[in-house]
Design a protein around this motif. Structure first.
Motif, PDB file in Angstrom:
ATOM      1  N   ARG A   1     -24.337 -16.400  -1.087  1.00 54.24           N
ATOM      2  CA  ARG A   1     -22.902 -16.221  -0.864  1.00 54.24           C
ATOM      3  C   ARG A   1     -22.374 -14.878  -1.328  1.00 54.24           C
ATOM      4  O   ARG A   1     -21.364 -14.392  -0.819  1.00 54.24           O
ATOM      5  CB  ARG A   1     -22.139 -17.335  -1.592  1.00 54.24           C
ATOM      6  N   HIS A   2     -23.014 -14.276  -2.317  1.00 54.44           N
ATOM      7  CA  HIS A   2     -22.485 -13.046  -2.911  1.00 54.44           C
ATOM      8  C   HIS A   2     -23.227 -11.798  -2.436  1.00 54.44           C
ATOM      9  O   HIS A   2     -23.006 -10.714  -2.974  1.00 54.44           O
ATOM     10  CB  HIS A   2     -22.562 -13.123  -4.436  1.00 54.44           C
TER      11      HIS A   2
ATOM     12  N   GLN B   1     -31.307 -19.127  -8.175  1.00 55.40           N
ATOM     13  CA  GLN B   1     -30.882 -17.782  -8.551  1.00 55.40           C
ATOM     14  C   GLN B   1     -30.118 -17.102  -7.411  1.00 55.40           C
ATOM     15  O   GLN B   1     -29.951 -15.886  -7.423  1.00 55.40           O
ATOM     16  CB  GLN B   1     -32.102 -16.933  -8.924  1.00 55.40           C
ATOM     17  N   GLU B   2     -29.645 -17.889  -6.445  1.00 50.22           N
ATOM     18  CA  GLU B   2     -29.022 -17.320  -5.260  1.00 50.22           C
ATOM     19  C   GLU B   2     -27.823 -16.416  -5.590  1.00 50.22           C
ATOM     20  O   GLU B   2     -27.608 -15.396  -4.919  1.00 50.22           O
ATOM     21  CB  GLU B   2     -28.584 -18.431  -4.301  1.00 50.22           C
ATOM     22  N   ASP B   3     -27.052 -16.782  -6.597  1.00 49.62           N
ATOM     23  CA  ASP B   3     -25.854 -15.993  -6.916  1.00 49.62           C
ATOM     24  C   ASP B   3     -26.185 -14.632  -7.525  1.00 49.62           C
ATOM     25  O   ASP B   3     -25.303 -13.772  -7.628  1.00 49.62           O
ATOM     26  CB  ASP B   3     -24.946 -16.773  -7.868  1.00 49.62           C
ATOM     27  N   ARG B   4     -27.420 -14.428  -7.932  1.00 53.77           N
ATOM     28  CA  ARG B   4     -27.826 -13.130  -8.472  1.00 53.77           C
ATOM     29  C   ARG B   4     -28.171 -12.131  -7.371  1.00 53.77           C
ATOM     30  O   ARG B   4     -28.255 -10.928  -7.641  1.00 53.77           O
ATOM     31  CB  ARG B   4     -29.027 -13.297  -9.393  1.00 53.77           C
TER      32      ARG B   4
ATOM     33  N   ARG C   1     -27.579  -9.643  -4.751  1.00 56.84           N
ATOM     34  CA  ARG C   1     -26.458  -8.786  -4.371  1.00 56.84           C
ATOM     35  C   ARG C   1     -26.633  -8.182  -2.978  1.00 56.84           C
ATOM     36  O   ARG C   1     -25.655  -7.819  -2.329  1.00 56.84           O
ATOM     37  CB  ARG C   1     -26.308  -7.641  -5.385  1.00 56.84           C
TER      38      ARG C   1
END
Length: 309
Positions: free
Chosen positions: A102-103, A68-71, A73
């Motif tokens: 990353r995000h 769930q890393e891209d979630r 923020r």
């Protein structure tokens, strides 16, 4: 409404209080006070591990982060100390990169001392709510290295440990929902926070009243009374301060989770989250229970948060 998706902690190996006698310059009377009166026994220490290592170890145990890393923020570093690593090291960026976030925007909050962890939780919820994305997450990282002699103990109050915690926060959810938060800073205009001389006397004078003020304010915002609390997850400063606070607040001592005072030492603003992990692992919180996280920091900063399990 802000909720805790997952909470994890990392507890390094411990050393006995008397094993720190020489490094801290403690005399026999101070050792007896810390152990027999204040309830401190063993202190988490990780001399061979960096702050980034310790924070990554806590975050790596989070249920629900892998995949769930891209979630995520926001990555918010809750700093109990203003300086936690030597220049040019940047532990927060190291953790962000090692976790593959990353995000995520990264920043630190500080200057509330050991109450900064609860401030970071409130900031995370505010940011997620303003984003308006129900799938967004924030990661709060808490706990410091005892990098300097100043950070290793608070004279005649507590001894600092190097345990860390990680909290995954969502803008909504059905459990561990943040119902109320309050903070107050009774600091000086010149920013001095050392507990010496008259400053120490003033800190002692206002401590219990200031703590009661934020606890009552947080419970009122949550729509409950102090008597409705099922458990208190405090900062692990010492047993004496919480014995007095329990009496002043009218809270049975059995509702205040103090087991980690002797097991970890006072690990800056990570303490309430570390205590949450211990309490949930032991099944001490039932669905629907209201619990209080509360802490105080150098500079006369106080915070309290009421959550529903």
């Amino acid at each position: 409404m802000t909720s805790l998706v997952a909470v994890s902690s990392h507890l390094p190996e411990t050393v006995p209080v008397d094993g720190l006698k020489d490094s801290l310059g403690l005399d026999d009377q101070q050792v007896r006070r810390f152990t027999r009166l204040y309830g401190l026994d063993r202190i988490c220490q990780a001399p061979d591990r960096s702050e980034a290592d310790l924070l990554t170890a806590a975050a790596g145990k989070l249920e629900g982060l892998a995949g769930q890393e891209d979630r995520v923020r926001y990555v918010i570093r809750a700093k109990g100390l203003r300086t936690t690593a030597p220049y040019p090291d940047n532990p927060l960026q190291e953790v962000r990169e090692s976790l593959g976030l990353r995000h995520a925007r990264t920043f630190a909050v500080e200057d509330h001392g050991c109450a900064t962890g609860l401030l970071a939780l409130d900031v995370a919820g505010t940011l997620l709510e303003s984003d308006g994305d129900p799938d967004a997450l924030a990661l709060v990282l808490a706990g410091d290295k005892t990098l300097t002699p100043f950070s290793q103990w608070v004279v005649d109050v507590s001894i600092m440990g190097e345990a860390t915690a990680a909290v995954l926060v969502a803008p909504g959810g059905g459990r561990d929902r943040l119902m109320g938060y309050a903070s107050r800073v009774h600091g000086r205009a010149d920013g001095v926070i050392d507990l010496t001389g008259e400053l120490a006397k003033e800190a002692i004078r206002i401590y219990q009243d200031a703590l009661e003020e934020v606890v009552v304010a947080a419970t009122e915002e949550a729509g409950i009374s102090v008597a409705d609390l099922d458990m208190v997850l405090p900062h692990n400063v010492n047993r004496v301060s919480w014995t007095v606070a329990a009496k002043n607040l009218g809270i049975p001592a059995s509702k205040i989770f103090l087991d980690n005072i002797g097991a970890t030492g006072h690990s800056f603003c990570a303490d309430p989250f570390i205590n949450y992990r211990s309490a949930t692992e032991r099944g001490l919180l039932a669905p629907g229970d209201h619990y209080l996280m509360t802490s105080a920091g150098l500079g006369q900063s106080f915070a309290a948060a009421v959550l529903r399990h």
